[in-house]
Structure formats: C-alpha cells, structure tokens
Design an enzyme around this catalytic site. Structure first.
Site, PDB file in Angstrom:
ATOM      1  N   GLY A  31       0.840  -1.207   0.000  1.00 40.82           N
ATOM      2  CA  GLY A  31       0.000   0.000   0.000  1.00 40.82           C
ATOM      3  C   GLY A  31       0.866   1.244   0.000  1.00 40.82           C
ATOM      4  N   ALA A  32       2.081   1.101  -0.548  1.00 44.76           N
ATOM      5  CA  ALA A  32       3.070   2.193  -0.510  1.00 44.76           C
ATOM      6  C   ALA A  32       2.698   3.338  -1.450  1.00 44.76           C
ATOM      7  CB  ALA A  32       4.448   1.639  -0.886  1.00 44.76           C
ATOM      8  N   SER A  48      -8.501  -2.043  11.772  1.00 43.89           N
ATOM      9  CA  SER A  48      -9.389  -0.867  11.811  1.00 43.89           C
ATOM     10  C   SER A  48     -10.213  -1.012  13.084  1.00 43.89           C
ATOM     11  CB  SER A  48     -10.301  -0.901  10.588  1.00 43.89           C
ATOM     12  OG  SER A  48     -11.338   0.045  10.707  1.00 43.89           O
ATOM     13  N   TYR A  87     -15.862  -6.003   5.145  1.00 45.99           N
ATOM     14  CA  TYR A  87     -14.672  -5.255   5.574  1.00 45.99           C
ATOM     15  C   TYR A  87     -14.413  -5.515   7.056  1.00 45.99           C
ATOM     16  CZ  TYR A  87     -11.595  -1.205   6.434  1.00 45.99           C
ATOM     17  OH  TYR A  87     -10.545  -0.380   6.794  1.00 45.99           O
ATOM     18  N   ALA A 115     -15.294  -8.019   8.866  1.00 47.98           N
ATOM     19  CA  ALA A 115     -14.822  -9.400   9.075  1.00 47.98           C
ATOM     20  C   ALA A 115     -13.333  -9.496   8.774  1.00 47.98           C
ATOM     21  CB  ALA A 115     -15.608 -10.354   8.178  1.00 47.98           C
ATOM     22  N   SER A 116     -12.914  -8.857   7.677  1.00 53.27           N
ATOM     23  CA  SER A 116     -11.495  -8.954   7.292  1.00 53.27           C
ATOM     24  C   SER A 116     -10.604  -8.298   8.343  1.00 53.27           C
ATOM     25  CB  SER A 116     -11.260  -8.317   5.914  1.00 53.27           C
ATOM     26  OG  SER A 116     -11.406  -6.902   5.951  1.00 53.27           O
ATOM     27  N   LYS A 117     -11.063  -7.170   8.892  1.00 55.00           N
ATOM     28  CA  LYS A 117     -10.217  -6.428   9.832  1.00 55.00           C
ATOM     29  C   LYS A 117     -10.216  -7.074  11.222  1.00 55.00           C
ATOM     30  CE  LYS A 117      -8.741  -3.387   6.933  1.00 55.00           C
ATOM     31  NZ  LYS A 117      -7.336  -3.356   6.543  1.00 55.00           N
TER      32      LYS A 117
HETATM   33  N1  LIG Z   1      -8.277   5.510   5.731  1.00 51.79           N
HETATM   34  C1  LIG Z   1      -8.951   5.129   6.797  1.00 51.79           C
HETATM   35  O1  LIG Z   1      -9.831   5.852   7.317  1.00 51.79           O
HETATM   36  C2  LIG Z   1      -8.649   3.803   7.430  1.00 51.79           C
HETATM   37  C3  LIG Z   1      -9.218   3.514   8.671  1.00 51.79           C
HETATM   38  C4  LIG Z   1      -8.943   2.294   9.261  1.00 51.79           C
HETATM   39  C5  LIG Z   1      -8.123   1.375   8.615  1.00 51.79           C
HETATM   40  N2  LIG Z   1      -7.605   1.680   7.403  1.00 51.79           N
HETATM   41  C6  LIG Z   1      -6.774   0.671   6.749  1.00 51.79           C
HETATM   42  O2  LIG Z   1      -5.493   1.208   6.529  1.00 51.79           O
HETATM   43  C7  LIG Z   1      -4.948   0.707   5.322  1.00 51.79           C
HETATM   44  C8  LIG Z   1      -4.487   1.852   4.446  1.00 51.79           C
HETATM   45  O3  LIG Z   1      -5.577   2.723   4.221  1.00 51.79           O
HETATM   46  P1  LIG Z   1      -5.403   4.026   3.324  1.00 51.79           P
HETATM   47  O4  LIG Z   1      -6.382   5.014   3.811  1.00 51.79           O
HETATM   48  O5  LIG Z   1      -3.981   4.383   3.227  1.00 51.79           O
HETATM   49  O6  LIG Z   1      -5.914   3.449   1.898  1.00 51.79           O
HETATM   50  P2  LIG Z   1      -5.735   4.002   0.430  1.00 51.79           P
HETATM   51  O7  LIG Z   1      -5.227   5.414   0.426  1.00 51.79           O
HETATM   52  O8  LIG Z   1      -7.006   3.718  -0.305  1.00 51.79           O
HETATM   53  O9  LIG Z   1      -4.584   3.072  -0.167  1.00 51.79           O
HETATM   54  C9  LIG Z   1      -4.813   1.721  -0.345  1.00 51.79           C
HETATM   55  C10 LIG Z   1      -3.528   1.076  -0.816  1.00 51.79           C
HETATM   56  O10 LIG Z   1      -3.784  -0.326  -0.980  1.00 51.79           O
HETATM   57  C11 LIG Z   1      -3.209  -0.754  -2.216  1.00 51.79           C
HETATM   58  N3  LIG Z   1      -3.949  -1.891  -2.754  1.00 51.79           N
HETATM   59  C12 LIG Z   1      -5.286  -2.102  -2.738  1.00 51.79           C
HETATM   60  N4  LIG Z   1      -5.573  -3.253  -3.362  1.00 51.79           N
HETATM   61  C13 LIG Z   1      -4.381  -3.783  -3.777  1.00 51.79           C
HETATM   62  C14 LIG Z   1      -4.014  -4.945  -4.484  1.00 51.79           C
HETATM   63  N5  LIG Z   1      -4.920  -5.831  -4.935  1.00 51.79           N
HETATM   64  N6  LIG Z   1      -2.713  -5.168  -4.722  1.00 51.79           N
HETATM   65  C15 LIG Z   1      -1.759  -4.289  -4.317  1.00 51.79           C
HETATM   66  N7  LIG Z   1      -2.052  -3.160  -3.644  1.00 51.79           N
HETATM   67  C16 LIG Z   1      -3.348  -2.908  -3.396  1.00 51.79           C
HETATM   68  C17 LIG Z   1      -3.323   0.459  -3.142  1.00 51.79           C
HETATM   69  O11 LIG Z   1      -2.355   0.313  -4.140  1.00 51.79           O
HETATM   70  P3  LIG Z   1      -2.530   0.937  -5.637  1.00 51.79           P
HETATM   71  O12 LIG Z   1      -3.123   2.303  -5.453  1.00 51.79           O
HETATM   72  O13 LIG Z   1      -1.131   0.969  -6.149  1.00 51.79           O
HETATM   73  O14 LIG Z   1      -3.424   0.032  -6.372  1.00 51.79           O
HETATM   74  C18 LIG Z   1      -3.027   1.602  -2.161  1.00 51.79           C
HETATM   75  O15 LIG Z   1      -1.640   1.828  -2.080  1.00 51.79           O
HETATM   76  C19 LIG Z   1      -6.034  -0.164   4.691  1.00 51.79           C
HETATM   77  O16 LIG Z   1      -5.775  -1.512   4.982  1.00 51.79           O
HETATM   78  C20 LIG Z   1      -7.288   0.292   5.374  1.00 51.79           C
HETATM   79  O17 LIG Z   1      -8.275  -0.710   5.444  1.00 51.79           O
HETATM   80  C21 LIG Z   1      -7.827   2.871   6.790  1.00 51.79           C
END
Ligand SMILES: NC(=O)c1ccc[n+]([C@@H]2O[C@H](COP(=O)([O-])OP(=O)(O)OC[C@H]3O[C@@H](n4cnc5c(N)ncnc54)[C@H](OP(=O)(O)O)[C@@H]3O)[C@@H](O)[C@H]2O)c1
Length: 243
Positions: free
Chosen positions: A11-12, A132, A146, A148-150
């Site tokens: 998720g870089a 999460s 979602y 369930a996964s978390k």
């Molecule tokens: N944002 C929130 O409010 C929040 C709250 C609680 C937990 N989280 C968790 O924190 C984590 C990061 O969230 P974020 O807000 O940074 O999300 P984000 O900005 O939407 O970024 C998601 C990242 O996941 C990568 N990704 C998704 N599907 C993929 C796949 N099939 N293969 C490879 N890479 C994949 C994307 O890569 P590409 O763009 O290169 O495809 C992107 O870098 C997630 O696991 C999320 O569930 C987020």
C-alpha cells in the site's frame, strides 16, 4: 531511527502506506515499496536511492514466488494495502466479499508466509498489520465483509505473535478510526452534514486522524522501543471507541 534497517511496505502508493514510506526514508531506512500504481512507485524511487519498488497485485498470490523472492533480509513488514467497500446484507455478493477478504486478509497472510519461506526476515523483525476499529471494536451498517477482514487480522496477529516468537519476530496490529486519506475522501455518499456529525464522534478534536497520527504508532511498533510488544492491537481513534 531506522538507519541500516529495511522495511517492506504494501500500500506504498497511497494514504497511510505512502506517508509511512516518506517518514521511514527520512529516518534512514531502506524501503521496499509495494503497490500497483506505477506512477506512484516511480515517484518514490525517484525520491531516494533507498527505495526498491515492486509492482504487484497482491490478490495474485501465484505471482508471489517470483515477485517476493527478495534476495535480501528485511527488518519490518507493514501490510497497509487494503480496500473498503460497502454492501447492505440483502445485496450481499460473494464475489465482492471474496475480493475484500482476499485483499485485506488473505494477501497479508500469504505475503508473510512467502517471506518466511524465503527466510527474508531478520531476527528482531517487526510485522504491523493495518486493521481498523471497524471490525474488532465497532460495527457499521453495510460493512460486514470489511469488518470481518479487519477483525480477523487482529486474531491472526495474536496467533502469529506466538508462532513467530521463536524467530524473534513480533506481530502487532494497529486499528485506526477514520483517517483523512484518499480512501475516506472517496466516501461520496456522505453529505458535508453527515461527515461533520461523524467527525463529532471523535472526542479528540472532533476530527479524523491525520496520516501522521497513524504512521507514528506504526513506526513505534517497528522500532526497538517496542521490542517486548507482540500480539497486541493498538487503537488509534482519538477516543471514539472509548465511549
Ligand atoms: N483511511 C482510513 O480511514 C482507514 C481507517 C482504518 C483502517 N484503514 C486501513 O489502513 C490501510 C491503508 O488505508 P489508506 O487510507 O492508506 O488506503 P488508500 O489510500 O485507499 O490506499 C490503499 C492502498 O492499498 C493498495 N492496494 C489495494 N488493493 C491492492 C491490491 N490488490 N494489490 C496491491 N495493492 C493494493 C493500493 O495500491 P494501488 O493504489 O497501487 O493500487 C493503495 O496503495 C487499509 O488496509 C485500510 O483498510 C484505513
């Protein structure tokens, strides 16, 4: 703080994972950045000679053997890649559900397994899984898959902490509430009014977390300052779930 350390971040290319890569580089780490967005990976590589990028769709586990035979040791793994989709239960779709589970739960486990198989972890390595509050702590209408996964990730972290302790590898989760990120900016179904009401549920400031407020605890768990912490889930939600 991370001089001489190599950290692999999935998720870089966006949000939390991207911010974390920037901070780790600032603190002297070498970063193995994983994502699908070629442009973003290139941007990271251009920033520093300490970035190695791997373009991988993490749902394609058959590619893991070729993509993650790293040929180098890592001191940390942060699984930040994830997707969020909502579906009311009466519209449940097995395909959508399985895609969420495959991306958010199966992929981190398969990646850890691959890296273990290749003996890529240094002793003392730290694994941080992005859970999460939604799932292990709270519920939200339409978010069963979602959640369930978390929730499952938190259970996995406990088991993996026990299983990997003999290699001196620590495994922890962080569980953010809502974070101001690209993931949440796409929640178009929320009116400004609903969004403000939602933010008001966060006692610390009536706002969502910044990216840095999530990456800080992740860097702590990656660091030696957390050398006796494993199997935990750190909630980062400004007190939202304490109510
Ligand atoms: N944002 C929130 O409010 C929040 C709250 C609680 C937990 N989280 C968790 O924190 C984590 C990061 O969230 P974020 O807000 O940074 O999300 P984000 O900005 O939407 O970024 C998601 C990242 O996941 C990568 N990704 C998704 N599907 C993929 C796949 N099939 N293969 C490879 N890479 C994949 C994307 O890569 P590409 O763009 O290169 O495809 C992107 O870098 C997630 O696991 C999320 O569930 C987020």
């Amino acid at each position: 703080m991370f001089s001489g350390k190599t950290i692999l971040v999935t998720g870089a290319t966006s949000g939390i994972g991207h911010q974390l890569c920037l901070e780790l580089l600032d603190e002297g780490a070498r970063v193995v950045a994983v994502g699908r967005n070629t442009e973003r990976l290139l941007e990271l590589s251009r920033l520093s000679g300490d970035v190695r990028s791997i373009n991988a769709d993490l749902t394609d586990m058959e590619s893991y053997q070729s993509k993650f035979d790293l040929g180098e040791k890592i001191d940390g793994l942060v699984c930040s890649a994830g997707i969020y989709e909502t579906t009311l239960m009466r519209y449940f779709s097995v395909i959508k559900h399985e895609n969420i589970m495959r991306t958010n739960l199966t992929a981190p486990l398969a990646l850890i397994a691959e890296l273990l198989k290749n003996r890529n972890f240094n002793a003392g390595a730290s694994i941080v899984l992005l859970s999460s509050i939604l799932g292990p702590v709270t519920g939200l209408i339409g978010s069963a898959s979602y959640a369930a996964s978390k929730a499952a990730l938190v259970g996995c972290a406990k088991t993996l902490a026990l299983e990997l302790a003999k290699y001196s590898i620590r495994v922890n989760c962080v569980s953010p509430g809502m974070v101001a990120s690209e993931m949440t900016s796409g929640l178009g179904y929320m009116s400004t009014e609903a969004s403000n009401a939602d933010k008001a549920r966060y006692p610390l400031g009536g706002r969502y977390a910044t990216l840095q407020e999530v990456t800080g605890p992740i860097r702590f768990l990656l660091s030696n300052a957390a050398s006796f912490i494993t199997g935990t889930n750190m909630v980062i939600d400004g007190g939202c779930s304490a109510q």
